[in-house]
Enzyme design. Structure first.
Site, PDB file in Angstrom:
ATOM      1  N   GLY A 152       0.829  -1.214   0.000  1.00 42.08           N
ATOM      2  CA  GLY A 152       0.000   0.000   0.000  1.00 42.08           C
ATOM      3  C   GLY A 152       0.856   1.254   0.000  1.00 42.08           C
ATOM      4  CB  ALA A 179       1.059   3.654  -4.599  1.00 39.59           C
ATOM      5  N   GLY A 234      -1.688   7.273   0.739  1.00 43.23           N
ATOM      6  CA  GLY A 234      -2.169   7.376   2.120  1.00 43.23           C
ATOM      7  C   GLY A 234      -1.148   6.979   3.182  1.00 43.23           C
ATOM      8  CB  ILE A 235      -1.573   4.794   6.180  1.00 45.39           C
ATOM      9  CG1 ILE A 235      -2.774   5.566   6.739  1.00 45.39           C
ATOM     10  CG2 ILE A 235      -0.706   4.254   7.307  1.00 45.39           C
ATOM     11  CD1 ILE A 235      -3.830   4.688   7.414  1.00 45.39           C
ATOM     12  CG  ASP A 276      -0.048   0.367  -3.989  1.00 45.25           C
ATOM     13  OD1 ASP A 276      -1.060   0.144  -4.692  1.00 45.25           O
ATOM     14  OD2 ASP A 276      -0.087   1.048  -2.959  1.00 45.25           O
ATOM     15  CG  ASP A 322      -4.878  -7.338  -7.898  1.00 45.51           C
ATOM     16  OD1 ASP A 322      -5.169  -7.224  -6.683  1.00 45.51           O
ATOM     17  OD2 ASP A 322      -5.728  -7.363  -8.808  1.00 45.51           O
ATOM     18  N   GLY A 355      -5.018  -1.827   1.488  1.00 44.34           N
ATOM     19  CA  GLY A 355      -6.386  -2.180   1.845  1.00 44.34           C
ATOM     20  C   GLY A 355      -7.388  -1.442   0.984  1.00 44.34           C
ATOM     21  CB  SER A 393     -10.042  -0.659  10.550  1.00 44.63           C
ATOM     22  OG  SER A 393     -11.062   0.320  10.589  1.00 44.63           O
ATOM     23  CE1 TYR A 420     -11.506  -1.355   5.241  1.00 44.68           C
ATOM     24  CE2 TYR A 420     -12.635  -0.633   7.224  1.00 44.68           C
ATOM     25  CZ  TYR A 420     -11.517  -0.615   6.407  1.00 44.68           C
ATOM     26  OH  TYR A 420     -10.408   0.127   6.771  1.00 44.68           O
TER      27      TYR A 420
HETATM   28  P1  NAI Z   1      -5.406   4.516   0.422  1.00 41.49           P
HETATM   29  O1  NAI Z   1      -6.525   4.196  -0.473  1.00 41.49           O
HETATM   30  O2  NAI Z   1      -4.861   5.908   0.419  1.00 41.49           O
HETATM   31  O3  NAI Z   1      -4.184   3.505   0.182  1.00 41.49           O
HETATM   32  C1  NAI Z   1      -4.388   2.141   0.054  1.00 41.49           C
HETATM   33  C2  NAI Z   1      -3.327   1.572  -0.871  1.00 41.49           C
HETATM   34  O4  NAI Z   1      -3.544   0.158  -0.988  1.00 41.49           O
HETATM   35  C3  NAI Z   1      -3.410   2.162  -2.291  1.00 41.49           C
HETATM   36  O5  NAI Z   1      -2.141   2.618  -2.728  1.00 41.49           O
HETATM   37  C4  NAI Z   1      -3.918   1.012  -3.112  1.00 41.49           C
HETATM   38  O6  NAI Z   1      -3.470   1.028  -4.457  1.00 41.49           O
HETATM   39  C5  NAI Z   1      -3.381  -0.194  -2.332  1.00 41.49           C
HETATM   40  N1  NAI Z   1      -4.160  -1.369  -2.709  1.00 41.49           N
HETATM   41  C6  NAI Z   1      -5.508  -1.480  -2.743  1.00 41.49           C
HETATM   42  N2  NAI Z   1      -5.862  -2.661  -3.250  1.00 41.49           N
HETATM   43  C7  NAI Z   1      -4.721  -3.321  -3.556  1.00 41.49           C
HETATM   44  C8  NAI Z   1      -4.461  -4.577  -4.143  1.00 41.49           C
HETATM   45  N3  NAI Z   1      -5.436  -5.388  -4.559  1.00 41.49           N
HETATM   46  N4  NAI Z   1      -3.160  -4.938  -4.306  1.00 41.49           N
HETATM   47  C9  NAI Z   1      -2.159  -4.109  -3.930  1.00 41.49           C
HETATM   48  N5  NAI Z   1      -2.369  -2.895  -3.380  1.00 41.49           N
HETATM   49  C10 NAI Z   1      -3.631  -2.511  -3.197  1.00 41.49           C
HETATM   50  O7  NAI Z   1      -5.914   4.128   1.868  1.00 41.49           O
HETATM   51  P2  NAI Z   1      -5.304   4.359   3.339  1.00 41.49           P
HETATM   52  O8  NAI Z   1      -6.280   5.168   4.067  1.00 41.49           O
HETATM   53  O9  NAI Z   1      -3.896   4.765   3.291  1.00 41.49           O
HETATM   54  O10 NAI Z   1      -5.418   2.876   3.889  1.00 41.49           O
HETATM   55  C11 NAI Z   1      -4.307   2.116   4.315  1.00 41.49           C
HETATM   56  C12 NAI Z   1      -4.792   1.055   5.277  1.00 41.49           C
HETATM   57  O11 NAI Z   1      -5.351   1.690   6.415  1.00 41.49           O
HETATM   58  C13 NAI Z   1      -5.876   0.147   4.721  1.00 41.49           C
HETATM   59  O12 NAI Z   1      -5.643  -1.175   5.129  1.00 41.49           O
HETATM   60  C14 NAI Z   1      -7.134   0.685   5.361  1.00 41.49           C
HETATM   61  O13 NAI Z   1      -8.129  -0.286   5.467  1.00 41.49           O
HETATM   62  C15 NAI Z   1      -6.606   1.127   6.705  1.00 41.49           C
HETATM   63  N6  NAI Z   1      -7.433   2.096   7.389  1.00 41.49           N
HETATM   64  C16 NAI Z   1      -7.645   3.341   6.865  1.00 41.49           C
HETATM   65  C17 NAI Z   1      -8.442   4.239   7.547  1.00 41.49           C
HETATM   66  C18 NAI Z   1      -8.726   5.607   7.028  1.00 41.49           C
HETATM   67  O14 NAI Z   1      -9.549   6.315   7.669  1.00 41.49           O
HETATM   68  N7  NAI Z   1      -8.107   6.049   5.941  1.00 41.49           N
HETATM   69  C19 NAI Z   1      -9.066   3.887   8.821  1.00 41.49           C
HETATM   70  C20 NAI Z   1      -8.752   2.572   9.294  1.00 41.49           C
HETATM   71  C21 NAI Z   1      -7.969   1.717   8.588  1.00 41.49           C
END
Ligand code: NAI
Length: 258
Positions: free
Chosen positions: A9, A11, A13-14, A33, A42, A72, A112, A152
């Site tokens: 992940g 690329a 956010g976190i 990613d 993937d 995620g 989460s 989720y």
């Molecule tokens: P984001 O959408 O900014 O980043 C998620 C990254 O995961 C993206 O770069 C995406 O391309 C990658 N990804 C998604 N599906 C994929 C796949 N099939 N194969 C490889 N990579 C894949 O989201 P964020 O917010 O940074 O989320 C990071 C983690 O934090 C996730 O697990 C999410 O569930 C968790 N989370 C986020 C919260 C929020 O409020 N943003 C709250 C609680 C948990």
């Protein structure tokens, strides 16, 4: 000392924030990613997961100091079960031998607060049984019944339970590998943008995730917590889900749960 760390992940956010922090500190990051990463794969299916593991092992030379499963998705389909649970577990299990070769290995996942929300017991059970077909059948039923939000929460609940079980086994604790989760509340990333943009979803989100301490978090806040979990300083914490959620978890579950 510089370390080699795999971050899925990476690329956005976190994961992106964590990868940047680690690189700034001199570590080598192998980002995984769908795009814009050292390893483009993937994680929603077996082929992509195998490719992610193989390519990460190649790039690392077979030894990893830490692995963070952050990739995620959050939608009302079966995809969260594929990516958030089976993708994360396959990556960690696949890379565990490379961790075991390091001097102070560490592993973390991103859970989460949703893992404490209502879940579908059949999805969670099938995940913990490692039966992806059964988990996806259960998830399809939940989606058809109009409770797609539970795919989720179920994926994140199962992930938390998996790491609490696995963390204390010979494969993880016995090899000296702490395995923990950071469970965020609402974090401002591309994942939550649609929730902020939709009045109805915004209201539901705020009710589901009350954050009395400082409100919504930035991605860097979660990345800092992950950074400590995977640092050499964390020698004795394992099997824990750490809520970095502005107080949502104690607000929702009360003082008796700890
Ligand atoms: P984001 O959408 O900014 O980043 C998620 C990254 O995961 C993206 O770069 C995406 O391309 C990658 N990804 C998604 N599906 C994929 C796949 N099939 N194969 C490889 N990579 C894949 O989201 P964020 O917010 O940074 O989320 C990071 C983690 O934090 C996730 O697990 C999410 O569930 C968790 N989370 C986020 C919260 C929020 O409020 N943003 C709250 C609680 C948990």
């Amino acid at each position: 000392m510089a370390r080699t760390i795999a971050v899925s992940g990476s690329a956005s956010g976190i994961g992106e924030a964590l990868a940047a922090m680690l690189r700034d500190a001199g570590d080598t990051v192998i980002g995984i990613d769908l795009r814009d990463a050292e390893v483009c794969a993937d994680l929603s299916g077996p082929e992509g997961r195998s490719h992610a593991v193989e390519r990460t092992l190649e790039l690392s030379g077979g030894t990893l100091d830490a692995v963070v499963a952050c990739a995620g998705v959050s939608d009302f389909t079966v995809l969260p079960v594929k990516v958030n649970y089976f993708g994360a577990v396959a990556l960690l299990d696949g890379l565990r031998p490379a961790l075991a070769r390091a001097g102070a290995p560490r592993a973390a996942v991103v859970g989460s607060i949703s893992g404490t929300h209502p879940v579908d017991a059949a999805i969670v059970r099938a995940c913990l049984d490692g039966d992806e077909d059964a988990a996806l059948r259960a998830a399809s039923k939940v989606v058809e019944a109009g409770a797609g939000n539970q795919t989720y929460s179920s994926s994140k609940s199962a992930l938390a339970q998996w790491l609490r079980r696995a963390g204390v086994t010979p494969e993880w604790a016995g090899e000296g590998i702490p395995l923990n989760a950071i469970a965020p509340g609402v974090v401002r990333t591309p994942m939550t943008e649609p929730l902020f943009a939709d009045e109805g979803m915004f209201k539901i989100m705020n009710e589901a995730v009350p954050m009395p301490l400082n409100g919504y978090a930035d991605a860097a806040v979660i990345a800092e917590a992950l950074r400590w979990l995977i640092s050499p300083a964390n020698s004795h914490m394992t099997g824990q889900v750490i809520y970095v959620d502005g107080g949502a978890e104690p607000t929702l579950r009360g003082p008796e749960v700890f």
